[in-house]
Design an enzyme around this catalytic site. Sequence first.
Site, mmCIF file in Angstrom:
data_model
loop_
_atom_site.group_PDB
_atom_site.id
_atom_site.type_symbol
_atom_site.label_atom_id
_atom_site.label_comp_id
_atom_site.label_asym_id
_atom_site.label_seq_id
_atom_site.Cartn_x
_atom_site.Cartn_y
_atom_site.Cartn_z
ATOM 1 N N ASP A 1 -24.540 -57.025 45.149
ATOM 2 C CA ASP A 1 -23.653 -58.042 44.595
ATOM 3 C C ASP A 1 -22.905 -58.766 45.711
ATOM 4 O O ASP A 1 -22.750 -59.988 45.673
ATOM 5 C CB ASP A 1 -22.651 -57.395 43.623
ATOM 6 C CG ASP A 1 -23.339 -56.775 42.412
ATOM 7 O OD1 ASP A 1 -24.212 -57.440 41.832
ATOM 8 O OD2 ASP A 1 -23.021 -55.624 42.074
ATOM 9 N N GLY B 1 -25.248 -55.319 37.735
ATOM 10 C CA GLY B 1 -26.431 -54.735 37.123
ATOM 11 C C GLY B 1 -26.173 -54.361 35.674
ATOM 12 O O GLY B 1 -25.028 -54.247 35.241
ATOM 13 N N SER B 2 -27.245 -54.153 34.929
ATOM 14 C CA SER B 2 -27.130 -53.737 33.530
ATOM 15 C C SER B 2 -26.999 -52.216 33.428
ATOM 16 O O SER B 2 -27.203 -51.489 34.400
ATOM 17 C CB SER B 2 -28.366 -54.188 32.755
ATOM 18 O OG SER B 2 -28.369 -55.594 32.634
ATOM 19 N N GLY B 3 -26.672 -51.762 32.234
ATOM 20 C CA GLY B 3 -26.556 -50.330 31.989
ATOM 21 C C GLY B 3 -25.120 -49.852 31.925
ATOM 22 O O GLY B 3 -24.868 -48.646 31.872
ATOM 23 N N HIS B 4 -24.183 -50.801 31.950
ATOM 24 C CA HIS B 4 -22.766 -50.430 32.000
ATOM 25 C C HIS B 4 -21.962 -51.015 30.844
ATOM 26 O O HIS B 4 -20.754 -51.163 30.954
ATOM 27 C CB HIS B 4 -22.146 -50.908 33.311
ATOM 28 C CG HIS B 4 -22.810 -50.419 34.540
ATOM 29 N ND1 HIS B 4 -22.890 -49.087 34.851
ATOM 30 C CD2 HIS B 4 -23.452 -51.075 35.543
ATOM 31 C CE1 HIS B 4 -23.532 -48.944 36.006
ATOM 32 N NE2 HIS B 4 -23.901 -50.130 36.443
ATOM 33 N N HIS C 1 -23.311 -45.041 38.920
ATOM 34 C CA HIS C 1 -24.768 -45.017 39.053
ATOM 35 C C HIS C 1 -25.231 -43.625 39.457
ATOM 36 O O HIS C 1 -26.356 -43.438 39.900
ATOM 37 C CB HIS C 1 -25.245 -46.006 40.114
ATOM 38 C CG HIS C 1 -24.689 -47.372 39.940
ATOM 39 N ND1 HIS C 1 -23.590 -47.818 40.632
ATOM 40 C CD2 HIS C 1 -25.066 -48.383 39.122
ATOM 41 C CE1 HIS C 1 -23.318 -49.064 40.249
ATOM 42 N NE2 HIS C 1 -24.192 -49.423 39.343
#
Lengths: 335, 335
Positions: free
Chosen positions: B111, B55-58, B220
């Site tokens: 994932d 996922g994005s945001g990392h 998260h």
Amino acid sequence: MKKIINDAKNYVEDFANGIVNAHSDKIKFLNDDFRIIVRNNNPKKDKVGIVTAGGSGHLPLFLGYVGEGMIDGCAIGNVFASPSSSKMEEMIKACDFGKGVLCLYGNYGGDNMNFEMATEMVEFDDIETMQLRGKDDIASARFEKKDTRRGVAGIVYAYKIAGAAADLGYDLKEVYSITKKAMDNIRTIGFALTPCIVPEVGEPTFNINQDEIEVGMGIHGEAGIEVKEMMTAKEIAEFALSKIEEEISLNSKDKVSVMINGLGSTPLEEQYILYNEVYKIISSKGVSIVMPHIGEFATSMEMAGVSITIFKLDELTEKLLKSVAKTPFYTNFNK
Amino acid sequence: MKKIINDAKNYVEDFANGIVNAHSDKIKFLNDDFRIIVRNNNPKKDKVGIVTAGGSGHLPLFLGYVGEGMIDGCAIGNVFASPSSSKMEEMIKACDFGKGVLCLYGNYGGDNMNFEMATEMVEFDDIETMQLRGKDDIASARFEKKDTRRGVAGIVYAYKIAGAAADLGYDLKEVYSITKKAMDNIRTIGFALTPCIVPEVGEPTFNINQDEIEVGMGIHGEAGIEVKEMMTAKEIAEFALSKIEEEISLNSKDKVSVMINGLGSTPLEEQYILYNEVYKIISSKGVSIVMPHIGEFATSMEMAGVSITIFKLDELTEKLLKSVAKTPFYTNFNK
């Protein structure tokens, strides 16, 4: 105040020791007061020394750029405070390799005064010095008063150019004039979203509303041009470039380097969203971007916000920008 | 919500384009949906492909490590969400150089499921794959249930080891087992001080009081081991190392790499203050630190906090860690 520290009184000493312990292949303390950082590997003889100094709270500024291809020494002040002239004097002496020393630093009262004194002191030791002050922040004064402007993130480009010129063997006056000319082609404007907290104070440096952005704020929370309603990335890019283009023309075939500098807590995602907008505007003019710099280069601890720097290049500065640098926070391997 | 973005809906597309535009010498999009990043320069033939997804945001996770010496491809999901199995399938096909593909990613439900499907799909094209899941977060489950642990910052070391092993010409099973063995010697624990805000949601992911720290929180905002009164840097270092040493012994003459990973808005000053405490504890045991990694490697947008990772090295993993890597956010030039 929620900071990962031990005691606010030891803040500077603790992070400086962490940096030297982590990067002991490149840098060391000059002596045991932990206030002067110099290169660990000896520069070539007969090179102009490049030194800087400044308050803490801006990592990687200032000490993070000590190393091959950039600066030779840095005196470290307390948070947002200049180091003393005697520390600067010690540093200049340690960074004199026989061709004189360029003192390259941001245009702030304390730093100016202390470097004036330090450079006078080292005259007694027959060390030739010249001084150059970073004044890239276009929001801090109008063009007519540009000599009073503050230095912000653009100083990193100046370190790179000066360090590379010194490594090429130019003499002090040449390094000075090459760096001065480069700095005349560097402009920065900053945008702040939240304040930061000075550890020994424990309170935010200023207030800003939840839906506002301060255009032109300095890296110590100095007031900017205006407080606006929160802007989009596209609006920030357009505003910044229009202000910068009032002073630096950008025409087809020109080359620039762009720095998107996170002020502390602005995520990389947002820095790259902003870069993408700057990239689109600049590319649409037929201007090409050389070595974009995106990340944290000159921060204000946990302040949220960004600054945008444009560095208009010529043949020499492009070559100097691309040359090798190996410092704890800036490396370039001449791709 | 004060973020430097255009429209929350285009968050991922905008930052991914910014990254590709800034680093087009190293990476490119596989196709025009902006969801798969691959290397721009072709890897040698007959190399095991290394791919990841998440996922994005990392940032810099995950896409920031695509490049020479690390990973060959990355499929990009929405914020905190896995990309689809069909994107993973496309990516695996693009990163098959004739010796099979290692899928190396964090142990999260979406994932896992999507990589299971993708690896089944590529069997029809006779592409051999193996899967390895990062499970370095010791706070996410007790030792007895370590196969259920989450992957966090330690995956960056795993990318480095797998990429270097693949470059040395090892075959798929060898790259798998070398990387697996390395991962058995990697442990991470995280500490969160503030939440982050998912752009399309606009609200903080969790709440934490002004004088508290959450020990063991995931990237998260997954709940940790306990919420404690704010700790000093020294206390955080001692706590983290005592937990990690329950599983990895550190004895005189051992070599480790240490990663201090800022989760987003924690300033570099604090990261280095924490490193200094970790350094003191580890050095006092006669253990030496190889290539410390301090900075932002796996973030949660503007979350404040840090994670500490210990990677215990042997002769092979030390060599692989030190080998050349050239990616947008991780470079090593084999000093």
